[in-house]
Design a protein around this motif. Structure first.
Motif, mmCIF file in Angstrom:
data_model
loop_
_atom_site.group_PDB
_atom_site.id
_atom_site.type_symbol
_atom_site.label_atom_id
_atom_site.label_comp_id
_atom_site.label_asym_id
_atom_site.label_seq_id
_atom_site.Cartn_x
_atom_site.Cartn_y
_atom_site.Cartn_z
ATOM 1 N N ALA A 110 18.875 53.689 43.350
ATOM 2 C CA ALA A 110 19.484 54.962 42.977
ATOM 3 C C ALA A 110 18.617 55.686 41.949
ATOM 4 O O ALA A 110 17.730 55.095 41.325
ATOM 5 C CB ALA A 110 20.880 54.730 42.404
ATOM 6 N N LEU B 4 24.847 59.283 37.599
ATOM 7 C CA LEU B 4 24.287 59.043 38.916
ATOM 8 C C LEU B 4 23.887 60.370 39.554
ATOM 9 O O LEU B 4 24.658 61.330 39.539
ATOM 10 C CB LEU B 4 25.296 58.323 39.805
ATOM 11 N N ARG C 203 22.131 57.858 45.494
ATOM 12 C CA ARG C 203 22.044 56.420 45.738
ATOM 13 C C ARG C 203 21.855 56.170 47.215
ATOM 14 O O ARG C 203 22.433 56.869 48.054
ATOM 15 C CB ARG C 203 23.322 55.737 45.250
#
Length: 114
Positions: free
Chosen positions: A35, A47, A50
């Motif tokens: 990721a 994030l 991913r």
């Protein structure tokens, strides 16, 4: 042990494009996903995208439609970033998920000016 080496990044103006690459070495047999995360000054790491070894891909809502993640989810991950915005500025970290244990790269800087 797994080691991650990132490359790419840099500076651009809003609307520009940049590419990131990350390659893993070492004992990658147990890696189940890779990721990209990013961290802006004063903010938490988040994030960005991913990709799992099975090919499942996830994006943060803020980058969906502008960024494309690719790779094999085991030892290679790439990030094509287009239509960049100043809010995309930050340090981008490559991440490897080894059966629930996270390994991190050193990070590469992305700066987008208005």
């Amino acid at each position: 042990q797994v080691q991650l080496v990132e490359s790419g990044g840099g500076s651009t103006q809003a609307g520009g494009s940049l590419n990131l690459s990350c390659e893993a070495s070492g004992n990658v047999i147990y890696v189940r996903a890779m990721a990209w995360f990013r961290q802006a000054p004063g903010k938490q790491r988040e994030l960005v995208a991913r990709i799992s070894r099975a090919g499942t891909i996830n994006y943060a809502d803020s980058v969906n439609g502008r960024f494309i993640v690719s790779g094999n989810g085991q030892d290679k991950i790439y990030l094509q970033m287009t239509n960049l915005k100043p809010d995309d500025t930050g340090t981008y970290y490559c991440n490897s998920d080894i059966l629930g244990t996270n390994v991190w790269g050193r990070g590469t800087r992305v700066t987008v000016s208005a």
